[in-house]
Scaffold this motif. Structure first.
Motif, PDB file in Angstrom:
ATOM      1  N   PHE A   3       0.157   8.981   3.373  1.00 49.82           N
ATOM      2  CA  PHE A   3       1.262   8.062   3.623  1.00 49.82           C
ATOM      3  C   PHE A   3       1.193   7.441   5.020  1.00 49.82           C
ATOM      4  N   LYS A  47      -2.493   1.002   3.791  1.00 55.54           N
ATOM      5  CA  LYS A  47      -1.897   1.267   2.486  1.00 55.54           C
ATOM      6  C   LYS A  47      -0.933   0.129   2.128  1.00 55.54           C
ATOM      7  N   HIS A  57       3.002   0.571  -2.516  1.00 51.03           N
ATOM      8  CA  HIS A  57       4.052   1.551  -2.262  1.00 51.03           C
ATOM      9  C   HIS A  57       4.836   1.797  -3.539  1.00 51.03           C
ATOM     10  N   GLY A  72       9.267   2.362  -1.746  1.00 49.23           N
ATOM     11  CA  GLY A  72       9.062   1.563  -0.541  1.00 49.23           C
ATOM     12  C   GLY A  72       9.905   1.985   0.641  1.00 49.23           C
ATOM     13  N   GLU A 130       7.931   4.954   2.019  1.00 48.51           N
ATOM     14  CA  GLU A 130       6.511   4.811   2.321  1.00 48.51           C
ATOM     15  C   GLU A 130       6.205   3.715   3.337  1.00 48.51           C
ATOM     16  N   ARG A 131       6.963   2.624   3.325  1.00 43.17           N
ATOM     17  CA  ARG A 131       6.683   1.554   4.294  1.00 43.17           C
ATOM     18  C   ARG A 131       6.880   2.004   5.732  1.00 43.17           C
ATOM     19  N   SER A 141       3.968   4.108   6.714  1.00 46.72           N
ATOM     20  CA  SER A 141       2.775   3.296   6.905  1.00 46.72           C
ATOM     21  C   SER A 141       2.777   2.631   8.276  1.00 46.72           C
ATOM     22  N   HIS A 193       0.263   8.298  -5.959  1.00 48.78           N
ATOM     23  CA  HIS A 193       1.419   8.547  -5.113  1.00 48.78           C
ATOM     24  C   HIS A 193       2.143   9.819  -5.549  1.00 48.78           C
TER      25      HIS A 193
END
Length: 361
Positions: free
Chosen positions: A143, A148, A151, A154, A157-158, A161, A298
């Protein structure tokens, strides 16, 4: 589908038969036997879920491998994967944790399971620290990746990232978790927990370094017809895949200790999982359906992080083994459903696009 998985189902039947015999011999009760069968089944499912990324990488390399070496990977390679990493490596962990030779550990496990369980239980803090730290690094690294661009969740995960630009953040987070959890332990147990966790970090770094070196050598050798050092062909690809497979199997092997401390149960469960991962790999190659399941990877890494957290927290709290296994299976199932839903939405959008007569493959 049957042609890809018939060997795995046969191997599963054999392993479950051995697990049933082991359960009856060790417990003498139907309930105890069913409990061991359940753990073996959960370990198999967990190994498949945690090793999905393994299947993805294997499939990518196998697409460029000739048929002869592909067959060798699926025969010789499975022997190395099942009997090497799923039996010998756990045995080494047990031997180190119990401070005895590997032969003595096998004899003890077979002749005096109660004593064997007592020794392993006494080493639980060290095993949890090592395994939890390693698994946490595996999950966080996925992650914390600025490249990456896909997602699933999101809002979670954003930001991770974006945080990948902070060098060493994953290591810092794992060290912080080890320190905070160690504060509730006695000084000697805290030292064992932190030391084992540091070794888990070092092993992860070593595995990643080996993989990076092999990848670099492979890239340098691509197209070199004079020296014949093309990594995607023949023996070079076979060795490359075996190193990658060993690297990916660490999470399943270490994570198995969250479910059972019995060497034979671990070997049976992970062996089942390894066989299905091999079947999945060749199916992905031949059917070319890897890209259809967008979020499965994921889900696998969310399962890894969940297992890492459970292992680390197990030094303070007892979490039932069935819950541990079900969390991983549930995450994989939800990610599969999300992948199928996303695919349907894309197909509906393409069908609704006005004037689009192109052929989508």
């Amino acid at each position: 589908m049957l042609k890809y998985y018939k060997g795995s189902f046969l191997f599963t039947a054999i392993c479950l038969g051995l697990a049933g015999w082991l359960g009856w011999e060790t417990t003498g009760t139907v309930g105890g036997t069913l409990g061991i069968l359940w753990i073996v089944a959960v370990l198999g499912v967990l190994e498949v879920s945690l090793s999905f990324d393994n299947a993805v990488v294997n499939a990518t390399v196998l697409r460029d491998m000739d048929e002869v070496w592909r067959r060798r990977f699926l025969t010789w390679g499975i022997l190395i994967a099942v009997f090497g990493m799923r039996i010998i490596f756990p045995l080494a962990i047990v031997a180190i944790a119990a401070k005895m030779g590997p032969i003595d550990a096998v004899i003890l496990a077979a002749s005096d399971p109660a004593r064997y369980e007592e020794i392993i239980t006494g080493a639980h803090i060290g095993i949890s620290g090592f395994g939890g730290a390693f698994l946490a690094m595996v999950g966080l690294t996925f992650f914390l990746d600025e490249d990456k661009d896909v997602h699933w969740i999101g809002m979670i995960e954003r930001p991770f990232s974006d945080l990948s630009k902070i060098s060493g953040l994953a290591i810092g987070l794992v060290l912080l978790a080890l320190y905070l959890l160690s504060r509730s332990l006695s000084p000697s147990d805290a030292m064992t927990f932190i030391t084992s966790g540091i070794f888990g970090l070092l092993i992860y770094i070593a595995v990643q370094s080996v993989g990076a070196l092999l990848e670099q050598e492979g890239e340098e050798g691509v197209g070199d017809a004079v020296t014949g050092t093309v990594v995607k062909s023949g023996l070079a690809s076979f060795l490359y895949l075996e190193v990658l497979d060993a690297s990916f199997s660490f999470d399943g092997v270490i994570g198995a200790f969250a479910l059972s401390n019995n060497l034979f149960i671990i070997a049976l469960g992970l062996g089942i999982g390894a066989m299905f991962v091999r079947s999945m790999t060749i199916m992905l190659v031949e059917k070319g359906t890897l890209a259809e399941y967008r979020f499965l990877e994921h889900g696998a890494f969310y399962a890894i992080i969940a297992l890492a957290a459970i292992m680390l927290m197990s030094v303070q709290f007892h979490i039932p083994e069935t819950i541990t296994g079900l969390i991983g299976a549930a995450l994989i199932g939800i990610s599969l459903y999300a992948s199928l839903l996303h695919k349907r939405q894309e197909q509906a959008a393409e069908a609704a696009a006005p004037g689009d007569t192109s052929n989508h493959n």
